[in-house]
Design an enzyme around this catalytic site. Structure first.
Site: not given
Ligand code: ADP
Length: 203
Positions: A36, A110
């Site tokens: 996130g 990520s």
């Protein structure tokens, strides 16, 4: 599978194995991968989950972007190539923890599907769940926990995810947590409920 280079003689087969260590710890090792935007709530939730699991007798390790980037990955930046290398090393470190029977709570932006697939492939699908910690960009910017959004807006940070670098929302996360609509306690409980059946000792 990665290839073992010439003149490297691994001894994995001679060491006590993961099952021995899981038996000792009375738990099943696992990786929870939080993805996130910066400030979406990954670390806050992981800390809460760690506390809850600790109280129930589970051994965990939080792996966090800032900690890793200040140590083992302090030679990496935020180019596409460095982001991949960052995640590759993190995934390999995670595997070491898992082979020691430990549950890891991984908090990393990520931002792309490729990066998350790389992590899942290295760690292994059977030991991996992906949790999308979702808050709108504007909410994360408003929180600006570390002052990074302000700096990015001022042009002091390049390749900032959500601003001048992409964030691809996960399409097949195991769980999505909307932190703009849930309390921290509710978010932590949602993860704990999903996780408990997966980390119970198997025998
Ligand atoms: P990240 O690790 O994703 O960069 P942080 O956990 O450092 O984000 O910051 C998230 C911020 O959002 C914290 O200030 C936290 O108190 C706040 N917050 C509000 N609601 C939630 C929620 N439901 N879950 C997690 N964090 C929340």
């Amino acid at each position: 599978m990665s290839q073992v280079p010439e003149n490297i003689h691994t001894t994995f087969d001679q060491l006590l194995n993961r099952a021995d260590k899981e038996q000792l710890l009375k738990q099943h090792a696992f990786c929870v991968w939080f993805t996130g935007l910066s400030g979406s709530g990954k670390t806050t939730i992981a800390k809460g989950v760690e506390r809850e699991l600790h109280n129930r007798g589970y051994l965990t390790q939080v792996l966090d972007g800032d900690n890793i980037r200040s140590g083992i990955n302090n030679n990496l930046g935020f180019s596409e190539q460095d982001r991949l290398e960052n995640i590759r090393r993190i995934a390999e470190v995670t595997k070491l923890y898992i082979n020691t029977g430990i549950i890891t709570l991984n908090c990393f932006v990520s931002p792309t599907e490729d990066i998350r697939i790389l992590a899942r492939d290295i760690i292994g699908t059977e030991d991996f769940i992906e949790i999308y910690v979702n808050a709108p960009f504007a909410v994360c910017e408003d929180r600006d926990v570390k002052g990074l959004y302000k700096k990015a807006r001022a042009g002091q940070i390049k390749n900032f995810t959500g601003l001048d670098a992409p964030f691809e929302a996960p399409t097949n996360a195991n769980l999505e947590i909307a932190t703009d609509r849930m309390t921290i306690a509710e978010s932590v409980q949602a993860v704990v409920a999903l996780l408990l059946p997966k980390i119970e000792a198997k025998n």
